[in-house]
Write a protein that holds these residues in place. Structure first.
Motif, PDB file in Angstrom:
ATOM      1  N   ARG A  69     -13.738  -1.760  12.780  1.00 25.04           N
ATOM      2  CA  ARG A  69     -12.595  -0.937  12.384  1.00 25.04           C
ATOM      3  C   ARG A  69     -11.640  -1.742  11.485  1.00 25.04           C
ATOM      4  O   ARG A  69     -11.195  -1.260  10.456  1.00 25.04           O
ATOM      5  N   ALA A  70     -11.369  -2.970  11.897  1.00 28.22           N
ATOM      6  CA  ALA A  70     -10.454  -3.809  11.109  1.00 28.22           C
ATOM      7  C   ALA A  70     -11.026  -4.054   9.713  1.00 28.22           C
ATOM      8  O   ALA A  70     -10.292  -4.043   8.720  1.00 28.22           O
ATOM      9  N   ASP A  71     -12.353  -4.235   9.630  1.00 24.60           N
ATOM     10  CA  ASP A  71     -12.980  -4.452   8.316  1.00 24.60           C
ATOM     11  C   ASP A  71     -12.839  -3.225   7.426  1.00 24.60           C
ATOM     12  O   ASP A  71     -12.516  -3.328   6.249  1.00 24.60           O
ATOM     13  N   ILE A  72     -13.085  -2.049   8.027  1.00 24.89           N
ATOM     14  CA  ILE A  72     -12.988  -0.806   7.223  1.00 24.89           C
ATOM     15  C   ILE A  72     -11.559  -0.643   6.698  1.00 24.89           C
ATOM     16  O   ILE A  72     -11.338  -0.374   5.521  1.00 24.89           O
ATOM     17  N   ILE A  73     -10.586  -0.856   7.594  1.00 25.82           N
ATOM     18  CA  ILE A  73      -9.174  -0.722   7.173  1.00 25.82           C
ATOM     19  C   ILE A  73      -8.893  -1.704   6.042  1.00 25.82           C
ATOM     20  O   ILE A  73      -8.300  -1.362   5.017  1.00 25.82           O
ATOM     21  N   SER A  74      -9.361  -2.929   6.226  1.00 24.70           N
ATOM     22  CA  SER A  74      -9.082  -3.961   5.234  1.00 24.70           C
ATOM     23  C   SER A  74      -9.708  -3.614   3.875  1.00 24.70           C
ATOM     24  O   SER A  74      -9.045  -3.688   2.842  1.00 24.70           O
ATOM     25  N   ILE A  75     -10.978  -3.182   3.878  1.00 26.06           N
ATOM     26  CA  ILE A  75     -11.650  -2.860   2.606  1.00 26.06           C
ATOM     27  C   ILE A  75     -10.936  -1.695   1.914  1.00 26.06           C
ATOM     28  O   ILE A  75     -10.602  -1.754   0.735  1.00 26.06           O
ATOM     29  N   ASN A  76     -10.663  -0.633   2.703  1.00 24.92           N
ATOM     30  CA  ASN A  76     -10.021   0.545   2.094  1.00 24.92           C
ATOM     31  C   ASN A  76      -8.607   0.236   1.603  1.00 24.92           C
ATOM     32  O   ASN A  76      -8.210   0.681   0.526  1.00 24.92           O
ATOM     33  N   ALA A  77      -7.867  -0.525   2.407  1.00 27.82           N
ATOM     34  CA  ALA A  77      -6.486  -0.837   2.004  1.00 27.82           C
ATOM     35  C   ALA A  77      -6.486  -1.693   0.735  1.00 27.82           C
ATOM     36  O   ALA A  77      -5.662  -1.489  -0.152  1.00 27.82           O
ATOM     37  N   HIS A  78      -7.434  -2.628   0.646  1.00 28.07           N
ATOM     38  CA  HIS A  78      -7.516  -3.430  -0.577  1.00 28.07           C
ATOM     39  C   HIS A  78      -7.817  -2.562  -1.787  1.00 28.07           C
ATOM     40  O   HIS A  78      -7.234  -2.721  -2.853  1.00 28.07           O
ATOM     41  N   GLN A  79      -8.754  -1.616  -1.591  1.00 34.40           N
ATOM     42  CA  GLN A  79      -9.103  -0.726  -2.718  1.00 34.40           C
ATOM     43  C   GLN A  79      -7.900   0.114  -3.125  1.00 34.40           C
ATOM     44  O   GLN A  79      -7.622   0.291  -4.310  1.00 34.40           O
ATOM     45  N   LEU A  80      -7.198   0.606  -2.101  1.00 34.75           N
ATOM     46  CA  LEU A  80      -5.995   1.407  -2.377  1.00 34.75           C
ATOM     47  C   LEU A  80      -4.977   0.591  -3.165  1.00 34.75           C
ATOM     48  O   LEU A  80      -4.419   1.056  -4.157  1.00 34.75           O
ATOM     49  N   ARG A  81      -4.767  -0.666  -2.712  1.00 37.61           N
ATOM     50  CA  ARG A  81      -3.760  -1.497  -3.383  1.00 37.61           C
ATOM     51  C   ARG A  81      -4.171  -1.802  -4.821  1.00 37.61           C
ATOM     52  O   ARG A  81      -3.349  -1.792  -5.730  1.00 37.61           O
ATOM     53  N   THR A  82      -5.477  -2.022  -5.020  1.00 41.02           N
ATOM     54  CA  THR A  82      -5.955  -2.292  -6.386  1.00 41.02           C
ATOM     55  C   THR A  82      -5.685  -1.089  -7.288  1.00 41.02           C
ATOM     56  O   THR A  82      -5.186  -1.236  -8.410  1.00 41.02           O
ATOM     57  N   SER A  83      -5.999   0.112  -6.783  1.00 39.40           N
ATOM     58  CA  SER A  83      -5.783   1.315  -7.618  1.00 39.40           C
ATOM     59  C   SER A  83      -4.298   1.524  -7.878  1.00 39.40           C
ATOM     60  O   SER A  83      -3.896   1.853  -8.999  1.00 39.40           O
ATOM     61  N   LEU A  84      -3.482   1.345  -6.829  1.00 38.49           N
ATOM     62  CA  LEU A  84      -2.034   1.547  -7.005  1.00 38.49           C
ATOM     63  C   LEU A  84      -1.462   0.545  -7.997  1.00 38.49           C
ATOM     64  O   LEU A  84      -0.600   0.878  -8.815  1.00 38.49           O
ATOM     65  N   THR A  85      -1.975  -0.686  -7.945  1.00 41.17           N
ATOM     66  CA  THR A  85      -1.474  -1.707  -8.865  1.00 41.17           C
ATOM     67  C   THR A  85      -1.911  -1.387 -10.290  1.00 41.17           C
ATOM     68  O   THR A  85      -1.139  -1.566 -11.240  1.00 41.17           O
ATOM     69  N   ALA A  86      -3.130  -0.868 -10.442  1.00 40.86           N
ATOM     70  CA  ALA A  86      -3.593  -0.481 -11.786  1.00 40.86           C
ATOM     71  C   ALA A  86      -2.682   0.621 -12.336  1.00 40.86           C
ATOM     72  O   ALA A  86      -2.252   0.580 -13.499  1.00 40.86           O
TER      73      ALA A  86
END
Ligand code: ADP
Length: 256
Positions: A25-42
């Motif tokens: 669960r922690a891995d899924i949250i981490s992967i998705n949150a990183h992807q979200l942050r990358t898109s938001l930063t873009a």
């Protein structure tokens, strides 16, 4: 003796399985949150290019809306970063940054944020506030989430042509907010389950296919963490009013 041995072995297995599930669960949250942050930063950098006029001139109105988008995007980046932090530390508790702040200003910002969505849905979003209100003692970013959840639901579970009214006042020395709609309502049988995690009533599923049943659960936790209360009144096919209270900054200072 054998029984105890097997019980211990079974417990150990269960424990390992739980640890494994938590890690996944922690891995899924981490992967998705990183992807979200990358898109938001873009998105942030594209907006910045527009704001710096690298892509040509903007009208005043365009620049104003862009500023709002940029500001909201920054808040989302902050929330996602916090999510990553909490996940890394393995803590579930949210930290609250309680400060005196104006509820009225926050509601005015919400009216701007929801302008597009209400227009598309044909709903009129109204703010009602009688007197000048004392400041609330609140974490504005979290209370923003509360408003987002309640207003989004009020729009989602109403039909076109209806009103959604946000009223601000004081009740028993606390700030009192009501978000009232004229929508589908909640049946008496469903009412006691409404703040439960993942709960969605049948009439809600029929009206809006998308939903998680997590919004009100989170909303209640945020309000309770502020020392406030949340409740609702509802009649099927007539509408729903969600109420919540928050301590005033004055009352909190007096206690300290
Ligand atoms: P969802 O993503 O399904 O909207 P919420 O946690 O925000 O999840 O709400 C849980 C359930 O409470 C909804 O699915 C719906 O059954 C009911 N509900 C919440 N707000 C309203 C409302 N304004 N009018 C009618 N039903 C509502």
């Amino acid at each position: 003796m054998f029984k105890t041995f097997f019980r211990k072995a079974a417990l150990k297995n269960e424990n390992m399985e739980l640890k494994h599930q938590n890690a996944v669960r922690a891995d899924i949250i981490s992967i998705n949150a990183h992807q979200l942050r990358t898109s938001l930063t873009a998105m942030k950098w594209v907006m910045k290019m527009f704001m710096d006029r690298d892509l040509g001139p903007l009208t005043d109105e365009q620049a104003k809306y862009l500023d709002t988008c940029y500001d909201r995007n920054e808040r989302m980046i902050k929330l996602v970063s916090e999510m990553l932090d909490v996940n890394r530390k393995g803590e579930l508790a949210m930290e609250y940054d309680l400060k005196p702040a104006s509820l009225e200003t926050l509601v005015d910002e919400m009216l701007v944020d929801f302008k597009g969505e209400t227009e598309k849905a044909g709903i009129t979003l109204i703010k009602e506030s009688g007197t000048t209100l004392p400041h609330a003692m609140m974490d504005s970013d979290r209370i923003r989430i509360v408003f987002q959840n309640l207003i989004e639901n009020a729009i989602k579970y109403s039909s076109t042509g209806k009103n959604v009214t946000i009223s601000l006042g004081v009740l028993d020395g606390k700030l009192h907010v009501t978000v009232r709609d004229q929508g589908i309502g909640i049946s008496p049988e469903d009412q006691e389950r409404i703040f439960g995690r993942y709960f969605r009533a049948d009439n809600a599923r029929q009206t809006a296919a998308t939903g998680s049943g997590i919004g009100l659960f989170t909303t209640k936790r945020i309000i309770q963490a502020h020392g406030g209360e949340i409740w609702f009144q509802s009649k099927p096919n007539e509408g729903t009013a969600f109420h919540f209270t928050l301590p005033t900054a004055k009352a909190t200072e007096a206690v300290q």
